[in-house]
Write an enzyme that holds these catalytic residues in place. Structure first.
Site, mmCIF file in Angstrom:
data_model
loop_
_atom_site.group_PDB
_atom_site.id
_atom_site.type_symbol
_atom_site.label_atom_id
_atom_site.label_comp_id
_atom_site.label_asym_id
_atom_site.label_seq_id
_atom_site.Cartn_x
_atom_site.Cartn_y
_atom_site.Cartn_z
ATOM 1 N N GLY A 41 0.828 -1.215 0.000
ATOM 2 C CA GLY A 41 0.000 0.000 0.000
ATOM 3 C C GLY A 41 0.854 1.254 0.000
ATOM 4 O O GLY A 41 0.474 2.290 0.541
ATOM 5 N N GLY A 93 -0.477 4.798 -1.059
ATOM 6 C CA GLY A 93 -1.595 5.397 -0.333
ATOM 7 C C GLY A 93 -1.168 6.584 0.516
ATOM 8 O O GLY A 93 -0.028 7.059 0.425
ATOM 9 N N GLN A 94 -2.100 7.051 1.354
ATOM 10 C CA GLN A 94 -1.854 8.282 2.122
ATOM 11 C C GLN A 94 -0.618 8.153 3.019
ATOM 12 O O GLN A 94 0.270 9.000 2.989
ATOM 13 C CB GLN A 94 -3.081 8.616 2.990
ATOM 14 C CG GLN A 94 -2.933 9.938 3.725
ATOM 15 C CD GLN A 94 -3.939 10.108 4.864
ATOM 16 O OE1 GLN A 94 -4.598 9.162 5.284
ATOM 17 N NE2 GLN A 94 -4.037 11.323 5.360
ATOM 18 N N ARG A 128 -1.103 0.535 -7.539
ATOM 19 C CA ARG A 128 -0.878 1.763 -8.330
ATOM 20 C C ARG A 128 0.572 2.177 -8.217
ATOM 21 O O ARG A 128 1.190 1.959 -7.178
ATOM 22 C CB ARG A 128 -1.691 2.936 -7.753
ATOM 23 C CG ARG A 128 -3.158 2.770 -7.778
ATOM 24 C CD ARG A 128 -3.806 3.856 -6.933
ATOM 25 N NE ARG A 128 -3.640 3.629 -5.495
ATOM 26 C CZ ARG A 128 -3.767 4.553 -4.558
ATOM 27 N NH1 ARG A 128 -3.988 5.804 -4.865
ATOM 28 N NH2 ARG A 128 -3.634 4.248 -3.286
ATOM 29 N N ASP A 174 2.420 -1.790 -4.486
ATOM 30 C CA ASP A 174 1.025 -1.331 -4.511
ATOM 31 C C ASP A 174 0.408 -1.804 -5.817
ATOM 32 O O ASP A 174 1.121 -2.306 -6.691
ATOM 33 C CB ASP A 174 0.965 0.221 -4.433
ATOM 34 C CG ASP A 174 -0.354 0.719 -3.877
ATOM 35 O OD1 ASP A 174 -1.398 0.430 -4.489
ATOM 36 O OD2 ASP A 174 -0.361 1.395 -2.837
ATOM 37 N N TYR A 193 -14.888 -2.415 8.354
ATOM 38 C CA TYR A 193 -13.486 -2.004 8.517
ATOM 39 C C TYR A 193 -13.034 -2.254 9.963
ATOM 40 O O TYR A 193 -11.978 -2.845 10.202
ATOM 41 C CB TYR A 193 -13.369 -0.518 8.160
ATOM 42 C CG TYR A 193 -12.037 0.131 8.435
ATOM 43 C CD1 TYR A 193 -10.896 -0.258 7.754
ATOM 44 C CD2 TYR A 193 -11.940 1.166 9.364
ATOM 45 C CE1 TYR A 193 -9.677 0.373 7.997
ATOM 46 C CE2 TYR A 193 -10.736 1.800 9.602
ATOM 47 C CZ TYR A 193 -9.604 1.398 8.913
ATOM 48 O OH TYR A 193 -8.402 2.017 9.156
HETATM 49 C C1 AKB Z 1 -10.934 6.098 8.586
HETATM 50 O O1 AKB Z 1 -11.524 7.188 8.765
HETATM 51 O O2 AKB Z 1 -11.483 5.086 8.166
HETATM 52 C C2 AKB Z 1 -9.474 6.018 8.964
HETATM 53 C C3 AKB Z 1 -9.290 5.464 10.338
HETATM 54 C C4 AKB Z 1 -9.642 6.267 11.510
HETATM 55 O O3 AKB Z 1 -8.836 4.354 10.476
HETATM 56 N N1 AKB Z 1 -8.872 7.315 8.862
#
Ligand code: AKB
Length: 319
Positions: A11, A14-15, A39, A37, A142
């Site tokens: 990754g 990514g950010q 990308r 990655d 998540y």
């Molecule tokens: C999100 O907003 O999903 C992330 C996190 C807090 O893990 N920045």
């Protein structure tokens, strides 16, 4: 530095990856940090491999070919995009992590860094000064993948001695690569819009307090935990971290000290329910005791720095 010699960053475009990779290259040597990655990265300053972390064979080949001894595993879907595509979030966040842990076990790697998140908490968790040990019953896919990741990392450590480490990151504020698909993304977007258009429509309510961290502190925390003395660690994969905590209205007030004509509207969407289930601030005494964690940026210094960097880029036509 300690025993780490060759790092694979997943990754990496990514950010966090697009700023962590150059920082790791400064510390460990350009050729010793392999970015990977789906990308291409923003900066092209060292070895890069195209990698889909859900492909175990490809991952194993890269680890062997580059004589990797440690993995910083950043490839993941975040909270808001996870809610849009829960099956993809499960596949990437869980199967990808499983592949990383398996290659670490089979190839006897020295270390794995797997970021966790404040998303491991849920509505039953105390929201202020959230303790290190508390209820972790997230309501997002998540969050569920992040709690599972913490538990899986601890399992690999206890059962096979794989040295897995991780931090429960709050929202990360940065100015190189934008975040993608998080609930805390407003706190980055607002800076770009304030400078370019003097207007922003915020997808959270004005008083919605969330914990955040500025990228320089975030990068330092990763390097410090990667290099921390294992014998001092009582926790491994799930460190709470405290840096900043603010609401959109507090952030707007601070930005307006520099850009008084900024106009902000509030139109909360589905991300509000996610924000409402997360802590407002965290107790990070374990990180402070076990590896001396200390944040350096507060709201004022973070805002000044962000506006300084982005305004300069805007002036030179690169924003
Ligand atoms: C999100 O907003 O999903 C992330 C996190 C807090 O893990 N920045």
């Amino acid at each position: 530095m300690g025993d780490i010699r060759r790092i694979l960053v997943t990754g990496a475009s990514g950010q966090i990856g697009s700023e962590l990779t150059p920082r790791l290259r400064e510390l460990y040597g350009k050729e010793n940090v392999i970015a990977s990655d789906l990308r291409k990265p923003v900066s092209d300053d060292g070895p890069f491999e195209m990698l889909d972390v859900t492909d175990a064979k490809q991952l194993d080949e890269i680890v062997v070919d580059h004589e990797i001894d440690s993995i910083v595993h950043l490839a993941a879907l975040l909270s808001a995009s996870g809610e849009q595509r829960p099956n993809v979030a499960w596949h990437v966040n869980i199967d990808g992590l499983y592949n990383v842990l398996e290659v670490a076990r089979n190839r006897k790697l020295r270390r794995v860094f797997n970021p966790s998140s404040i998303a491991v908490f849920g509505p039953e968790t105390p929201r202020e000064k959230t303790p290190q040990e508390t209820v972790t019953k997230p309501r997002t896919i998540y969050g569920i993948t992040k709690v599972t990741g913490e538990l899986l990392g601890n399992y690999y450590y206890q059962k096979w001695g794989v040295d897995v480490r991780g931090i429960r990151f709050p929202g990360v504020i940065s100015n190189v690569s934008p975040p993608g698909g998080g609930t805390t993304d407003y706190a980055v977007e607002i800076f770009y819009e304030a400078i370019k258009n003097r207007r922003y429509t915020c997808f959270l309510k004005p008083d919605s307090i969330l914990p955040m961290i500025y990228m320089p502190d975030c990068l330092r925390s990763i390097v410090e935990l990667l290099e921390a003395d294992l014998s001092r660690l009582k926790h491994h994969t799930d460190f709470n971290l405290r840096a900043l905590s603010f609401s959109p209205i507090q952030l707007v007030a601070e930005i307006k000290r520099h850009i008084p004509d900024l106009v902000v509207e509030y139109k909360p969407d589905y991300r509000q329910a996610i924000a409402d289930s997360w802590p407002m601030s965290l107790n990070d005494s374990a990180a402070r005791e076990e590896w001396e964690w200390r944040p350096t940026f507060d709201l004022q210094t973070m805002v000044k720095d962000m506006l300084g960097v982005l305004s300069e880029r805007h002036r030179s036509g690169k924003l």
